[in-house]
Design a protein around this motif. Structure first.
Motif, short mmCIF file in Angstrom:
data_model
loop_
_atom_site.label_atom_id
_atom_site.label_comp_id
_atom_site.label_asym_id
_atom_site.label_seq_id
_atom_site.Cartn_x
_atom_site.Cartn_y
_atom_site.Cartn_z
N LEU A 1 -141.69 65.95 -45.16
CA LEU A 1 -142.57 66.18 -46.32
C LEU A 1 -141.95 65.68 -47.63
O LEU A 1 -142.64 65.61 -48.65
CB LEU A 1 -142.88 67.68 -46.44
CG LEU A 1 -143.65 68.31 -45.27
CD1 LEU A 1 -143.72 69.82 -45.44
CD2 LEU A 1 -145.06 67.72 -45.16
N LEU B 1 -146.06 62.69 -47.88
CA LEU B 1 -146.74 63.85 -48.47
C LEU B 1 -148.20 63.50 -48.77
O LEU B 1 -149.10 64.33 -48.57
CB LEU B 1 -146.01 64.28 -49.74
CG LEU B 1 -146.48 65.57 -50.41
CD1 LEU B 1 -146.40 66.75 -49.46
CD2 LEU B 1 -145.64 65.87 -51.66
N LEU B 2 -148.43 62.26 -49.20
CA LEU B 2 -149.79 61.79 -49.45
C LEU B 2 -150.62 61.84 -48.17
O LEU B 2 -151.78 62.29 -48.17
CB LEU B 2 -149.71 60.34 -49.97
CG LEU B 2 -150.79 59.82 -50.89
CD1 LEU B 2 -150.81 60.60 -52.20
CD2 LEU B 2 -150.54 58.33 -51.20
N ARG C 1 -151.35 65.50 -47.26
CA ARG C 1 -152.39 66.06 -48.14
C ARG C 1 -153.77 65.54 -47.75
O ARG C 1 -154.76 66.28 -47.76
CB ARG C 1 -152.09 65.75 -49.60
CG ARG C 1 -150.85 66.48 -50.14
CD ARG C 1 -150.59 66.13 -51.60
NE ARG C 1 -151.74 66.49 -52.42
CZ ARG C 1 -152.09 65.86 -53.54
NH1 ARG C 1 -151.39 64.81 -53.95
NH2 ARG C 1 -153.14 66.25 -54.23
N ALA D 1 -154.87 67.24 -44.52
CA ALA D 1 -155.27 68.62 -44.79
C ALA D 1 -156.66 68.66 -45.43
O ALA D 1 -157.48 69.52 -45.11
CB ALA D 1 -154.25 69.30 -45.69
N ALA D 2 -156.92 67.71 -46.33
CA ALA D 2 -158.22 67.67 -47.01
C ALA D 2 -159.32 67.26 -46.03
O ALA D 2 -160.45 67.77 -46.11
CB ALA D 2 -158.16 66.71 -48.18
N ARG E 1 -151.27 72.28 -37.90
CA ARG E 1 -151.33 73.45 -38.76
C ARG E 1 -151.04 74.74 -38.01
O ARG E 1 -150.29 75.60 -38.49
CB ARG E 1 -152.70 73.51 -39.45
CG ARG E 1 -152.85 74.65 -40.41
CD ARG E 1 -154.20 74.65 -41.07
NE ARG E 1 -154.28 73.87 -42.29
CZ ARG E 1 -153.75 74.26 -43.46
NH1 ARG E 1 -153.09 75.40 -43.55
NH2 ARG E 1 -153.88 73.51 -44.52
N ASP F 1 -149.05 75.57 -46.64
CA ASP F 1 -149.99 75.81 -47.74
C ASP F 1 -149.29 75.72 -49.10
O ASP F 1 -149.85 75.17 -50.05
CB ASP F 1 -150.66 77.18 -47.60
CG ASP F 1 -151.80 77.13 -46.58
OD1 ASP F 1 -152.40 76.06 -46.41
OD2 ASP F 1 -152.05 78.16 -45.94
N LEU G 1 -148.63 72.04 -49.80
CA LEU G 1 -149.89 71.36 -50.16
C LEU G 1 -150.31 71.73 -51.59
O LEU G 1 -150.71 70.86 -52.37
CB LEU G 1 -151.00 71.74 -49.17
CG LEU G 1 -150.87 71.17 -47.76
CD1 LEU G 1 -151.89 71.80 -46.83
CD2 LEU G 1 -151.01 69.65 -47.76
N GLY H 1 -148.00 70.04 -54.02
CA GLY H 1 -148.33 68.62 -54.12
C GLY H 1 -149.55 68.38 -54.98
O GLY H 1 -149.58 67.46 -55.80
N ALA H 2 -150.55 69.23 -54.84
CA ALA H 2 -151.77 69.10 -55.64
C ALA H 2 -151.48 69.38 -57.11
O ALA H 2 -151.93 68.65 -58.00
CB ALA H 2 -152.84 70.06 -55.11
#
Lengths: 121, 121
Positions: A33, A39-40, A43, A46-47, A94, A106, A109, A112-113
């Motif tokens: 990560l 990481l991109l 993310r 996850a989205a 997950r 979580d 994530l 990162g956001a």
């Protein structure tokens, strides 16, 4: 590269090596990560909340570097990769990560956001 | 190595470089935490909840490797290091990390504790 640690039947004859849940290590997950490109990808997975082909990730790096990043994510236990016909499909592990390290994915994530928002990324 | 980003007056004339809070990056923090020795140090600092001298960490690596690990932790923004007389004292930058990445440090600490318990570490 021809073994598979989990028990789900593979969608095609070509198998990719994955660590079993109990083989996943925190240090390897954090290392996976710790790269901005990886990481991109995490993310985005996850989205999306569903399998994504590698080809949908238009990373600003070479194809071989992209392949390397996906391999690091798979071998650390962060993602699962399966072949469907000629496409390599990716999904977040997950369930495994949440079971081993509750709240970790979580919080990464969310961090990162927050950082992307802060830096305009 | 002669600048200091935070505003607290230094306890001695020798200063060590630290990133300011807004310079701390998630990727660097994850990279710093992704090493078993560095994770061990961070868990010990969290448990101690006060400044610890580098010398109290009896890591199974050379002195120069130990120094390197502390430097990675400092330069990523995970720990603060100050000289007090001849000792280099270390503390977690919990306030900064919690402000930037809420829940991240706690989930990594919890994951590290769970894994150590699981693996008998």
């Amino acid at each position: 590269m021809q073994t598979q640690a989990h028990s789900a039947p593979p969608p095609s004859g070509r198998l990719l090596e994955h660590p079993a849940r109990e083989e996943i290590r925190l240090e390897s997950v954090l290392h996976a990560l710790a790269d901005p490109m990886r990481l991109l990808v995490v993310r985005a997975l996850a989205a999306a909340d569903c399998e994504q082909a590698c080809s949908v990730f238009d990373l600003p790096v070479s194809k071989s570097t992209t392949t390397h990043h996906f391999r690091v994510l798979r071998e650390s236990g962060v993602i699962r990769q399966v072949y469907r016909a000629t496409a390599k499909m990716n999904s977040l592990r997950r369930d495994d990560l949440d079971a081993l390290f509750p709240g970790l994915l979580d919080s990464v994530l969310a961090a990162g956001a927050l950082q992307a928002e802060r830096l305009g990324g």
